[in-house]
Design a protein around this motif. Structure first.
Motif, PDB file in Angstrom:
ATOM      1  N   ASP A   1       0.861  -1.183   0.000  1.00 17.40           N
ATOM      2  CA  ASP A   1       0.000   0.000   0.000  1.00 17.40           C
ATOM      3  C   ASP A   1       0.895   1.229   0.000  1.00 17.40           C
ATOM      4  O   ASP A   1       1.695   1.432   0.915  1.00 17.40           O
ATOM      5  N   GLN A   2       0.818   2.007  -1.078  1.00 15.69           N
ATOM      6  CA  GLN A   2       1.622   3.215  -1.236  1.00 15.69           C
ATOM      7  C   GLN A   2       3.117   2.927  -1.056  1.00 15.69           C
ATOM      8  O   GLN A   2       3.838   3.689  -0.410  1.00 15.69           O
ATOM      9  N   GLY A   3       3.547   1.815  -1.638  1.00 12.80           N
ATOM     10  CA  GLY A   3       4.962   1.481  -1.643  1.00 12.80           C
ATOM     11  C   GLY A   3       5.483   0.835  -0.379  1.00 12.80           C
ATOM     12  O   GLY A   3       6.652   0.464  -0.316  1.00 12.80           O
ATOM     13  N   LYS A   4       4.644   0.659   0.614  1.00  9.24           N
ATOM     14  CA  LYS A   4       5.046   0.045   1.875  1.00  9.24           C
ATOM     15  C   LYS A   4       4.384  -1.308   2.056  1.00  9.24           C
ATOM     16  O   LYS A   4       3.297  -1.555   1.518  1.00  9.24           O
ATOM     17  N   VAL A   5       5.027  -2.179   2.821  1.00  6.09           N
ATOM     18  CA  VAL A   5       4.438  -3.475   3.137  1.00  6.09           C
ATOM     19  C   VAL A   5       3.352  -3.276   4.188  1.00  6.09           C
ATOM     20  O   VAL A   5       3.631  -2.849   5.313  1.00  6.09           O
ATOM     21  N   ALA A   6       2.107  -3.578   3.802  1.00  8.25           N
ATOM     22  CA  ALA A   6       0.993  -3.452   4.740  1.00  8.25           C
ATOM     23  C   ALA A   6       0.827  -4.721   5.568  1.00  8.25           C
ATOM     24  O   ALA A   6       0.403  -4.666   6.725  1.00  8.25           O
ATOM     25  N   ALA A   7       1.163  -5.866   4.985  1.00  5.95           N
ATOM     26  CA  ALA A   7       1.080  -7.143   5.698  1.00  5.95           C
ATOM     27  C   ALA A   7       1.847  -8.174   4.886  1.00  5.95           C
ATOM     28  O   ALA A   7       1.930  -8.090   3.664  1.00  5.95           O
ATOM     29  N   ALA A   8       2.418  -9.159   5.576  1.00 11.58           N
ATOM     30  CA  ALA A   8       3.139 -10.237   4.898  1.00 11.58           C
ATOM     31  C   ALA A   8       3.191 -11.442   5.819  1.00 11.58           C
ATOM     32  O   ALA A   8       3.394 -11.302   7.031  1.00 11.58           O
ATOM     33  N   GLY A   9       2.984 -12.623   5.236  1.00 14.85           N
ATOM     34  CA  GLY A   9       3.058 -13.827   6.048  1.00 14.85           C
ATOM     35  C   GLY A   9       2.281 -14.964   5.407  1.00 14.85           C
ATOM     36  O   GLY A   9       1.911 -14.905   4.228  1.00 14.85           O
ATOM     37  N   PRO A  10       2.018 -16.041   6.169  1.00 20.86           N
ATOM     38  CA  PRO A  10       1.229 -17.164   5.658  1.00 20.86           C
ATOM     39  C   PRO A  10      -0.092 -16.677   5.074  1.00 20.86           C
ATOM     40  O   PRO A  10      -0.738 -15.776   5.626  1.00 20.86           O
ATOM     41  N   ILE A  11      -0.508 -17.276   3.975  1.00 15.43           N
ATOM     42  CA  ILE A  11      -1.626 -16.734   3.204  1.00 15.43           C
ATOM     43  C   ILE A  11      -2.923 -16.669   4.011  1.00 15.43           C
ATOM     44  O   ILE A  11      -3.700 -15.718   3.874  1.00 15.43           O
ATOM     45  N   GLY A  12      -3.144 -17.641   4.881  1.00 14.80           N
ATOM     46  CA  GLY A  12      -4.364 -17.639   5.673  1.00 14.80           C
ATOM     47  C   GLY A  12      -4.417 -16.531   6.705  1.00 14.80           C
ATOM     48  O   GLY A  12      -5.502 -16.169   7.185  1.00 14.80           O
ATOM     49  N   GLU A  13      -3.264 -15.970   7.070  1.00 14.65           N
ATOM     50  CA  GLU A  13      -3.214 -14.880   8.031  1.00 14.65           C
ATOM     51  C   GLU A  13      -3.283 -13.515   7.368  1.00 14.65           C
ATOM     52  O   GLU A  13      -3.570 -12.514   8.031  1.00 14.65           O
ATOM     53  N   VAL A  14      -3.001 -13.455   6.066  1.00 12.42           N
ATOM     54  CA  VAL A  14      -2.955 -12.177   5.354  1.00 12.42           C
ATOM     55  C   VAL A  14      -4.204 -11.952   4.511  1.00 12.42           C
ATOM     56  O   VAL A  14      -4.754 -10.841   4.471  1.00 12.42           O
ATOM     57  N   ILE A  15      -4.675 -12.989   3.827  1.00  9.01           N
ATOM     58  CA  ILE A  15      -5.868 -12.842   2.983  1.00  9.01           C
ATOM     59  C   ILE A  15      -7.096 -13.051   3.857  1.00  9.01           C
ATOM     60  O   ILE A  15      -7.732 -14.110   3.861  1.00  9.01           O
ATOM     61  N   THR A  16      -7.405 -12.021   4.636  1.00 11.39           N
ATOM     62  CA  THR A  16      -8.551 -12.049   5.544  1.00 11.39           C
ATOM     63  C   THR A  16      -9.377 -10.781   5.339  1.00 11.39           C
ATOM     64  O   THR A  16      -8.897  -9.797   4.766  1.00 11.39           O
ATOM     65  N   SER A  17     -10.599 -10.819   5.829  1.00 13.62           N
ATOM     66  CA  SER A  17     -11.476  -9.648   5.706  1.00 13.62           C
ATOM     67  C   SER A  17     -10.846  -8.422   6.360  1.00 13.62           C
ATOM     68  O   SER A  17     -10.827  -7.331   5.779  1.00 13.62           O
TER      69      SER A  17
END
Length: 262
Positions: free
Chosen positions: A219-235
């Motif tokens: 988001d705007q060139g910064k890492v907003a979240a990173a990690g296992p897919i089930g922990e990041v692709i959430t509502s």
């Protein structure tokens, strides 16, 4: 397991605009990452740095154990598989499908005076078969549908058994049938223990193939979240990144997202 990509405080600035802002990120060979984020978040730039096609303005980028800026890029790049729409535009429309894949051995996009061994030709035919393209071997690249061109690009990217595979929006612009066929093939490839580390950029969670293990949100060139897919692709996480209340569901390794009821 080995580290195939490591970014440390990477900043990319072009014409006074900061595209990536102090990004730190590590990818191991056993991981399959998807990168998502709003338009202009820096996703494609991240992939270009990972492909050794762009130097950081600040920070360090180590690709396959080699530091960008202090390594011969012509020796490094053949170890990286890269498929993108921009790459497809460089392929001559008149080139045969078999030659599009075959020329990956020399890291060129058009057949000229290179000499190929029979082993290379057999390898190219085998890769085309794996991506269900054997029937198109002698067709001209420019005559193919978008979905067929996307699969040929991926076949070309894996032709040389890369140590890192980079995919820039491989399912973009495809119709439903072509998208699902491609994602099924990508999911099978990603699930293989013999596949390299994979990084894929997409705009839509529906385009994440099964078998992918990690996600990074920009988001705007910064890492907003990173990690296992089930922990990041959430509502919650996607809502914060895209600035809109979203409901995310997952079924059998596939995701869907829609605006949340208000």
């Amino acid at each position: 397991m080995s580290t195939v990509l490591e970014l440390s405080d990477v900043t990319v600035t072009r014409s006074g605009t900061t595209i990536l802002d102090q990004v730190s990120w590590k990818v191991d060979s056993s991981e399959r990452w998807v990168i998502l984020g709003p338009n202009g978040a820096g996703k494609t730039t991240m992939l270009q740095v990972a492909a050794a096609l762009m130097h950081p303005s600040l920070g360090t980028a180590d690709v396959l154990g080699q530091r960008i800026g202090s390594v011969d890029l012509f020796e490094l790049r053949p170890r990286i598989g890269f498929a993108s729409t921009a790459m497809a535009r460089r392929v001559p429309a008149s080139e045969s499908v078999i030659d599009v894949v075959l020329t990956a051995a020399y890291s060129v996009t058009g057949r000229w005076n290179e000499q190929y061994e029979e082993l290379d030709v057999r390898r190219a035919s085998r890769v085309l078969a794996e991506w269900k393209l054997s029937h198109l071997e002698q067709r001209r690249f420019g005559e193919l549908s978008d979905g067929e061109q996307k699969r040929v690009q991926i076949a070309r990217a894996v032709m040389t058994d890369p140590e890192l595979l980079l995919l820039d929006e491989p399912a973009a612009s495809l119709d439903l049938g072509a998208r699902e066929e491609l994602l099924q093939l990508l999911g099978g490839y990603a699930s293989s223990p013999y596949a390299p580390g994979i990084i894929m950029v997409t705009h839509h969670v529906e385009e994440i193939p099964p078998g992918f293990t990690h996600a990074l949100l920009l988001d705007q060139g910064k890492v907003a979240a990173a990690g296992p897919i089930g922990e990041v692709i959430t509502s919650e996480v996607l809502s914060g990144t895209f600035g809109l209340p979203l409901t995310v569901d997952e079924t059998d390794g596939r995701f869907t997202a829609r605006a949340a009821d208000r």
